[in-house]
Design a protein around this motif. Structure first.
Motif, PDB file in Angstrom:
ATOM      1  N   UNK A   1       0.821  -1.167   0.003  1.00  0.00           N
ATOM      2  CA  UNK A   1      -0.136   0.001   0.159  1.00  0.00           C
ATOM      3  C   UNK A   1       0.956   1.267   0.029  1.00  0.00           C
ATOM      4  N   UNK A   2       1.995   1.105   0.790  1.00  0.00           N
ATOM      5  CA  UNK A   2       2.991   2.470   0.647  1.00  0.00           C
ATOM      6  C   UNK A   2       4.491   1.893   0.602  1.00  0.00           C
ATOM      7  N   UNK A   3       5.309   2.585   0.606  1.00  0.00           N
ATOM      8  CA  UNK A   3       6.575   2.122   0.470  1.00  0.00           C
ATOM      9  C   UNK A   3       7.472   1.327   1.865  1.00  0.00           C
ATOM     10  N   UNK A   4       6.870   1.874   3.062  1.00  0.00           N
ATOM     11  CA  UNK A   4       7.442   1.278   4.186  1.00  0.00           C
ATOM     12  C   UNK A   4       6.315   0.962   5.137  1.00  0.00           C
ATOM     13  N   UNK A   5       6.680  -0.065   6.018  1.00  0.00           N
ATOM     14  CA  UNK A   5       5.656  -0.662   7.012  1.00  0.00           C
ATOM     15  C   UNK A   5       4.374  -1.156   6.295  1.00  0.00           C
ATOM     16  N   UNK A   6       4.673  -1.882   5.251  1.00  0.00           N
ATOM     17  CA  UNK A   6       3.288  -2.454   4.443  1.00  0.00           C
ATOM     18  C   UNK A   6       3.694  -3.982   4.121  1.00  0.00           C
ATOM     19  N   UNK A   7       2.648  -4.681   4.331  1.00  0.00           N
ATOM     20  CA  UNK A   7       2.611  -6.066   4.144  1.00  0.00           C
ATOM     21  C   UNK A   7       2.483  -6.229   2.501  1.00  0.00           C
ATOM     22  N   UNK A   8       3.101  -6.908   1.844  1.00  0.00           N
ATOM     23  CA  UNK A   8       3.072  -7.261   0.323  1.00  0.00           C
ATOM     24  C   UNK A   8       1.524  -7.473  -0.038  1.00  0.00           C
ATOM     25  N   UNK A   9       1.197  -6.975  -1.025  1.00  0.00           N
ATOM     26  CA  UNK A   9       0.181  -7.324  -1.972  1.00  0.00           C
ATOM     27  C   UNK A   9       0.592  -8.402  -2.777  1.00  0.00           C
ATOM     28  N   UNK A  10       1.783  -8.059  -3.461  1.00  0.00           N
ATOM     29  CA  UNK A  10       2.200  -9.075  -4.332  1.00  0.00           C
ATOM     30  C   UNK A  10       3.875  -8.789  -4.037  1.00  0.00           C
ATOM     31  N   UNK A  11       4.710  -9.859  -4.296  1.00  0.00           N
ATOM     32  CA  UNK A  11       6.120  -9.746  -4.210  1.00  0.00           C
ATOM     33  C   UNK A  11       6.813 -10.551  -5.034  1.00  0.00           C
ATOM     34  N   UNK A  12       7.819 -10.124  -5.808  1.00  0.00           N
ATOM     35  CA  UNK A  12       8.333 -10.912  -6.777  1.00  0.00           C
ATOM     36  C   UNK A  12       9.743 -10.915  -7.084  1.00  0.00           C
TER      37      UNK A  12
ATOM     38  N   UNK B   1      -2.508 -18.604  -7.223  1.00  0.00           N
ATOM     39  CA  UNK B   1      -3.776 -18.850  -6.630  1.00  0.00           C
ATOM     40  C   UNK B   1      -4.094 -17.756  -5.742  1.00  0.00           C
ATOM     41  N   UNK B   2      -4.024 -16.595  -5.864  1.00  0.00           N
ATOM     42  CA  UNK B   2      -4.272 -15.440  -5.171  1.00  0.00           C
ATOM     43  C   UNK B   2      -5.671 -15.517  -4.420  1.00  0.00           C
ATOM     44  N   UNK B   3      -5.882 -14.843  -3.264  1.00  0.00           N
ATOM     45  CA  UNK B   3      -7.099 -14.665  -2.716  1.00  0.00           C
ATOM     46  C   UNK B   3      -7.564 -13.143  -2.637  1.00  0.00           C
ATOM     47  N   UNK B   4      -8.798 -13.029  -2.240  1.00  0.00           N
ATOM     48  CA  UNK B   4      -9.208 -11.634  -1.783  1.00  0.00           C
ATOM     49  C   UNK B   4      -9.087 -11.565  -0.241  1.00  0.00           C
ATOM     50  N   UNK B   5      -8.404 -10.572   0.101  1.00  0.00           N
ATOM     51  CA  UNK B   5      -8.563 -10.485   1.648  1.00  0.00           C
ATOM     52  C   UNK B   5      -8.510  -9.129   1.886  1.00  0.00           C
ATOM     53  N   UNK B   6      -8.219  -8.431   3.133  1.00  0.00           N
ATOM     54  CA  UNK B   6      -8.359  -7.133   3.635  1.00  0.00           C
ATOM     55  C   UNK B   6      -7.158  -6.305   2.875  1.00  0.00           C
ATOM     56  N   UNK B   7      -6.233  -6.878   2.228  1.00  0.00           N
ATOM     57  CA  UNK B   7      -5.023  -6.127   1.889  1.00  0.00           C
ATOM     58  C   UNK B   7      -5.133  -5.907   0.332  1.00  0.00           C
TER      59      UNK B   7
END
Ligand code: FAD
Length: 284
Positions: free
Chosen positions: A190-201, A257-263
Motif C-alpha cells: 500500500x505504501x513504501x514502508x511498513x506495508x505487508x506485500x500485496x504481491x512480491x516478485x 492462486x491468489x485470494x481476496x483479503x483485506x489487503x
C-alpha cells in the motif's frame, strides 16, 4: 484484549544442547522465540495460544554469517540489518538484501530474524521469494541430529512446514553462483514502508546473447505458500519471439492462486504479478 503475562513461561538457555534437550523431552511444548516481532503482535492481540517459549537469542551457534568458497551460510538468528551489512550478500545476493531493507521499519530490521520469517510461514513474507530463487537450503537441528532440506520443499501448505516439533532452523545455506545472473526484486504494498506485500516478485536469470539459459521466478502473497513458479520458468526456457511475454504472463496467472483479503484482491494480485513478470523480462 491483551494477554495475561503470568500465563506464559519463557526460558532462555545459553547452551544449544540444553535447548534441544528441552525440545526433545517435551516435543511441541516449547516454541522457539527469536526476535519476537511476529510473536509479540499475537501477544498484544491476546492471540498467543502457545504457553511455553524458548528464547533462542543467546545461543551462539544460531548467530553469524559464514562465507565459504561454495556457500553463504546464514545463522537463523541473523537480523535484516545484519543481512544488509554483509558485503558478500550485498554483492551476490542483492535480492535478499533488498527484501531485508523493505521489511517493516528499521526497528523491525534490527530485531526480526531470517529464521523467524521462514518459520512464521506467512505466504506474504518478503525474504522467502529471494531465498527460493537463490536455491536456498535449510539446516534443521534437533537432539536427533542435523538434516538439510531444500527450502523449495519446506512449506507444505498454508502455515504448514516440514519442521518436527523438536526441531529448530539453525542455518540458511545459499549456494554461490559462479556465473553472473541478472536479478530483479519488487514488493508491491500500500505504501513504501511498513506495508505487508500485496504481491512480491523475485527473479534471477542467466542470459547470454539474448537467450535465457536458466531462470528462477518466485512470488509471495499469491498462493497459500510462497511459490516458485516452475511452469512459468520452463515456458521461458523453451519459448522465444514476440509472444513470449504474453504466454509467460498467461502461464503465471494459471500457476498462482491468489485470494481476496483485506489487503488486496485476487484480480489485482494476478495483474500485479503479471506486470512484475513483464518488468523482469524487459530488464533481461
Ligand atoms: C510492524 C511490523 C512490520 C513487519 N513488516 C514485515 C514485512 O514488511 N515483511 C515481512 O516479511 N515481515 C514483516 N513483519 C513480520 C516479522 O517482523 C518477520 O516475520 C520477522 O522476520 C520474524 O522474525 P522474529 O525473529 O521476530 O520471529 P519471532 O516472532 O520470534 O518468531 C516467529 C515464528 O518463528 C518461530 N521461530 C523463530 N525462530 C525460529 C527458529 N530458529 N527455528 C524454528 N522456529 C523459529 C517462532 O516459534 C514463531 O512461530 C513485520 C512485523 C511487524 C511487527
Amino acid at each position: 484484549m491483551r494477554s495475561f503475562l503470568p500465563r506464559y513461561e519463557l526460558r532462555a538457555p545459553h547452551d544449544l544442547g540444553e535447548a534441544l534437550e528441552l525440545m526433545a523431552a517435551q516435543p511441541g511444548e516449547w516454541k522457539p522465540f527469536a526476535g519476537g516481532t511476529d510473536l509479540m503482535v499475537l501477544l498484544e492481540q491476546g492471540k498467543l495460544t502457545h504457553r511455553k517459549f524458548l528464547s533462542v537469542l543467546r545461543i551462539p551457534e544460531l548467530h553469524g554469517i559464514e562465507i565459504t568458497d561454495s556457500h553463504a551460510v546464514i545463522g537463523a538468528l541473523t537480523t535484516y540489518s545484519q543481512v544488509q551489512r554483509e558485503s558478500v550478500l550485498r554483492a551476490e545476493f542483492p535480492l535478499l538484501c533488498q527484501a531485508a531493507s523493505e521489511t517493516g521499519s528499521i526497528a523491525n530490521q534490527n530485531r526480526g530474524t531470517l529464521g523467524g520469517n521462514i518459520a512464521n510461514a506467512s505466504p506474504a513474507a518478503d525474504s522467502p521469494p529471494a531465498l527460493l530463487v537463490y536455491d536456498a537450503e535449510l539446516e534443521l537441528l534437533s537432539k536427533r541430529g542435523t538434516r538439510r532440506i531444500p527450502y523449495a520443499r519446506f512449506h507444505t501448505g498454508y502455515k504448514q512446514m516440514d519442521l518436527a516439533s523438536d526441531e529448530i532452523i539453525s542455518r540458511i545455506r545459499l549456494p554461490r553462483r559462479k556465473t553472473e545472473w541478472r536479478q530483479y526484486y519488487r514488493k508491491v504494498g500500500t505504501r513504501r514502508a511498513q506495508a505487508i506485500s500485496k504481491v512480491c516478485f523475485a527473479g534471477v536469470a542467466d542470459v547470454a546473447d539474448g537467450t535465457i539459459r536458466d531462470v528462477r521466478i518466485a512470488l509471495g502473497s499469491v498462493a497459500p505458500t510462497v511459490l516458485r513458479c516452475v511452469k512459468t520458468e520452463a515456458l521461458l526456457l523453451k519459448s522465444s519471439g514476440s509472444s513470449r511475454t504474453k504466454e509467460a504472463q498467461q502461464q503465471l496467472a494459471a500457476e498462482i492462486s491468489p485470494v481476496d483479503d483485506f489487503r488486496s484482491n485476487a484480480k489485482y494480485r494476478t495483474r500485479g504479478a503479471q506486470n512484475l513478470l513483464e518488468e523482469f523480462l524487459l530488464q533481461l
